[in-house]
Motif scaffolding. Structure first.
Motif, PDB file in Angstrom:
ATOM      1  N   UNK A 133       1.089  -1.124  -0.104  1.00 57.70           N
ATOM      2  CA  UNK A 133       0.102  -0.127  -0.046  1.00 57.70           C
ATOM      3  C   UNK A 133       0.740   1.248   0.042  1.00 57.70           C
ATOM      4  N   UNK A 134       1.150   2.026  -1.121  1.00 53.89           N
ATOM      5  CA  UNK A 134       2.092   3.107  -1.224  1.00 53.89           C
ATOM      6  C   UNK A 134       1.681   4.210  -0.830  1.00 53.89           C
ATOM      7  N   UNK A 135       0.297   4.259  -0.457  1.00 59.15           N
ATOM      8  CA  UNK A 135      -0.561   5.715   0.054  1.00 59.15           C
ATOM      9  C   UNK A 135      -0.222   6.015   1.421  1.00 59.15           C
ATOM     10  N   UNK A 136      -0.129   7.307   1.732  1.00 57.49           N
ATOM     11  CA  UNK A 136       0.034   7.605   3.110  1.00 57.49           C
ATOM     12  C   UNK A 136      -1.181   7.600   3.795  1.00 57.49           C
ATOM     13  N   UNK A 137      -1.228   7.204   5.147  1.00 57.48           N
ATOM     14  CA  UNK A 137      -2.455   7.065   5.913  1.00 57.48           C
ATOM     15  C   UNK A 137      -2.484   8.234   6.810  1.00 57.48           C
ATOM     16  N   UNK A 138      -3.860   8.186   7.192  1.00 59.83           N
ATOM     17  CA  UNK A 138      -3.938   9.763   8.283  1.00 59.83           C
ATOM     18  C   UNK A 138      -2.971   9.250   9.706  1.00 59.83           C
ATOM     19  N   UNK A 139      -3.049   8.101   9.920  1.00 65.17           N
ATOM     20  CA  UNK A 139      -2.136   7.695  11.168  1.00 65.17           C
ATOM     21  C   UNK A 139      -0.805   7.729  10.899  1.00 65.17           C
ATOM     22  N   UNK A 140      -0.329   7.830   9.927  1.00 63.09           N
ATOM     23  CA  UNK A 140       1.104   8.214   9.512  1.00 63.09           C
ATOM     24  C   UNK A 140       1.395   9.596   9.698  1.00 63.09           C
ATOM     25  N   UNK A 141       0.500  10.193   9.235  1.00 60.43           N
ATOM     26  CA  UNK A 141       0.648  11.859   9.339  1.00 60.43           C
ATOM     27  C   UNK A 141       0.785  12.298  10.668  1.00 60.43           C
ATOM     28  N   UNK A 143       1.381  10.525  13.415  1.00 58.21           N
ATOM     29  CA  UNK A 143       2.794  10.001  14.023  1.00 58.21           C
ATOM     30  C   UNK A 143       4.042  10.994  13.808  1.00 58.21           C
ATOM     31  N   UNK A 144       4.031  11.400  12.558  1.00 57.40           N
ATOM     32  CA  UNK A 144       5.281  12.139  12.065  1.00 57.40           C
ATOM     33  C   UNK A 144       5.200  13.581  12.302  1.00 57.40           C
ATOM     34  N   UNK A 145       3.993  14.231  12.785  1.00 51.62           N
ATOM     35  CA  UNK A 145       4.030  15.594  13.448  1.00 51.62           C
ATOM     36  C   UNK A 145       4.172  15.636  14.886  1.00 51.62           C
ATOM     37  N   UNK A 146       3.942  14.439  15.444  1.00 49.31           N
ATOM     38  CA  UNK A 146       4.124  14.242  16.989  1.00 49.31           C
ATOM     39  C   UNK A 146       5.669  14.338  17.551  1.00 49.31           C
TER      40      UNK A 146
END
Length: 146
Positions: A133-141, A143-146
């Protein structure tokens, strides 16, 4: 000029007359393998084109063409006797290439189906080039912002 409906009826009648004459009256060798497939008449009713197929190989085809050429006068006389028109149309015999073309098209369709089946088999075995699944998921965004 005759109307096209009359020309079509006349063509159908000529087809029947020629087929019966080939079967009953023409004694040339090779005519037993001839099948009349279609007949077309010009709108002025003076020329009939008769399409035929031949069961057999090239030798049978050549023999049938020679027989038709020799018996063209007999066939035209029979057409003239059985039709109620002022002028008897000239007859032209043309070998019908539809069966050969149809077999060629069927072969092409068979090849296309084989290639489609091969492609479907490859697609079933295929794997992703990267991640599944090459698409970003909202959970990944988040986690990256925190």
């Amino acid at each position: 000029m005759a109307d096209p409906a009359r020309a079509a009826r006349l063509a159908q009648r000529i087809k029947v007359i020629v087929a019966e004459a080939l079967r009953k009256q023409v004694k040339q060798p090779g005519v037993e393998n001839i099948t009349i497939t279609e007949t077309r008449v010009t709108n002025d009713l003076q020329h009939a084109t008769i399409y035929y197929t031949i069961f057999g190989g090239t030798e049978a085809r050549q023999e049938a063409e020679d027989s038709l050429a020799k018996s063209k006068g007999i066939l035209r006389r029979e057409v003239g006797k059985n039709l109620t028109i002022r002028l008897t149309p000239t007859l032209e015999f043309i070998s019908d290439e539809v069966p050969e073309t149809a077999s060629h098209v069927e072969e092409l369709i068979r090849l296309a189906k084989e290639r489609d089946a091969e492609l479907a088999a490859r697609a079933a075995r295929a794997e992703f080039a990267g991640e599944a699944d090459p698409y970003k998921k909202p959970e990944d965004d988040e986690a990256a912002e925190s």
